[in-house]
Design an enzyme around this catalytic site. Sequence first.
Site, PDB file in Angstrom:
ATOM      1  N   ASP A 287      56.873 -35.191 -49.913  1.00  0.00           N
ATOM      2  CA  ASP A 287      55.742 -35.341 -50.335  1.00  0.00           C
ATOM      3  C   ASP A 287      55.361 -36.696 -50.492  1.00  0.00           C
ATOM      4  O   ASP A 287      55.575 -36.573 -51.297  1.00  0.00           O
ATOM      5  CB  ASP A 287      55.853 -34.519 -51.447  1.00  0.00           C
TER       6      ASP A 287
ATOM      7  N   GLU B 176      68.220 -28.058 -53.719  1.00  0.00           N
ATOM      8  CA  GLU B 176      67.929 -29.347 -54.699  1.00  0.00           C
ATOM      9  C   GLU B 176      68.268 -29.223 -55.473  1.00  0.00           C
ATOM     10  O   GLU B 176      68.283 -30.149 -56.453  1.00  0.00           O
ATOM     11  CB  GLU B 176      66.278 -28.975 -53.982  1.00  0.00           C
TER      12      GLU B 176
ATOM     13  N   HIS C 168      64.154 -24.477 -48.234  1.00  0.00           N
ATOM     14  CA  HIS C 168      64.467 -25.050 -49.042  1.00  0.00           C
ATOM     15  C   HIS C 168      65.652 -24.222 -49.722  1.00  0.00           C
ATOM     16  O   HIS C 168      65.719 -23.259 -49.891  1.00  0.00           O
ATOM     17  CB  HIS C 168      63.176 -25.892 -50.504  1.00  0.00           C
TER      18      HIS C 168
ATOM     19  N   HIS D 157      55.827 -31.703 -46.314  1.00  0.00           N
ATOM     20  CA  HIS D 157      55.199 -30.680 -46.506  1.00  0.00           C
ATOM     21  C   HIS D 157      53.360 -31.015 -46.581  1.00  0.00           C
ATOM     22  O   HIS D 157      52.880 -32.407 -46.910  1.00  0.00           O
ATOM     23  CB  HIS D 157      55.077 -30.137 -48.439  1.00  0.00           C
TER      24      HIS D 157
HETATM   25  N1  ADE Z   1      57.015 -27.810 -52.690  1.00  0.00           N
HETATM   26  C1  ADE Z   1      56.801 -29.726 -51.843  1.00  0.00           C
HETATM   27  N2  ADE Z   1      57.902 -29.997 -52.030  1.00  0.00           N
HETATM   28  C2  ADE Z   1      58.537 -28.954 -52.201  1.00  0.00           C
HETATM   29  C3  ADE Z   1      59.810 -29.577 -52.885  1.00  0.00           C
HETATM   30  N3  ADE Z   1      60.568 -30.865 -53.091  1.00  0.00           N
HETATM   31  N4  ADE Z   1      60.653 -28.508 -52.649  1.00  0.00           N
HETATM   32  C4  ADE Z   1      60.356 -27.374 -53.309  1.00  0.00           C
HETATM   33  N5  ADE Z   1      59.032 -27.303 -53.058  1.00  0.00           N
HETATM   34  C5  ADE Z   1      58.131 -28.203 -52.626  1.00  0.00           C
HETATM   35 ZN    ZN Z   2      60.557 -30.251 -49.702  1.00  0.00          ZN
END
Ligand code: ADE
Ligand code: ZN
Length: 326
Positions: free
Chosen positions: A275, A196, A193, A14
């Site tokens: 990130d 997770e 995504h 991101h």
């Molecule tokens: N936005 C930034 N990092 C993220 C993540 N790991 N999962 C979902 N949204 C995100």
């Molecule tokens: Zn992500």
Amino acid sequence: MTAPTPPTAELHLHIEGTIEAELLVRLADRHGLPLPSRDPAVLRERYEHFTDLQSFLDVHYANLAVLRTEEDFHELATGYLDHARRTGIRRAEVFFDPQTHVNHGVPIEAVIRGLSSAFEAAEETHGVSAAMILCFLRDLGPEAAEELLRAALPFREHFIGVGLDSTEVGYPPSLFTEVYAMAAAEGLHRVAHAGEEGGPDYVVEALDLLHVERVDHGIRALEDPALVARLREERIPLTVCPLSNVFLRAVDAIADHPLPLMLDEGLVVTVNSDDPAYFGGYVDANYTALGLDRDRLALLARNSFDACFVPEADRARWRAEVDAWV
Ligand code: ADE
Ligand code: ZN
């Protein structure tokens, strides 16, 4: 001796998550905006205490209020490219979240022009091939996602695909079936995504309803053996982010990370940083943290190139670089 980590593609990053504390302070000063501290070390210290995805997103979205102008976005992207060049990245397919910025009063045009002017020159300026993926914030819902896609289509040539991020649990992929169909009709690539924090059913929905070409994270797919078999047979890439999973407590410790198991299962796994300004480092740090031998690191790097949205000739050229690295 070659570099400790292989040449690679980064497919789950991101751009907003690359905002280092020093840049945060510089931009807050530029625009006269408040921050919890002006000391980068104090700001970074807060990142050690995330308890889950939402606790990170709350800090992350608040920080992003400092991004105001096209120049700010250009600077953010250039900062990432400096890291990418240093860490062996040949190709980056980068997520961006326009809704966050539009909701802060920034025109979408400033976001897209600021980022794309850096990424589209990246081959010449940094020796990195780069492209952008427009992400929908799932907690803002499907109507907002459709509104975003319509607002972004005048800038269609600046992004190659769509993604789905932000708060996962409670916002299943099925909500976004229509906007993904709209994106497909525009010839855009599709990723999301899933798995997770959400269960394997989120991954199944992303495949069946959104027709994604890659799954971002996907670690909870391991809980469903039939899904694992499907991901293996269909060679669906999973863009896994090991350090992110540790920082956000999806796994207890890097030693417990399921990535080696995913490789053993024959899945097309890739290593990514998500990130990096928040989660302890860039893609090279993620490769290193896994403690794998060079053959397995090379397999991960080859997977990353196989999973890129680029012509086969580019993939083959980069895979050959991995062969030379081993
Ligand atoms: N936005 C930034 N990092 C993220 C993540 N790991 N999962 C979902 N949204 C995100
Ligand atoms: Zn992500």
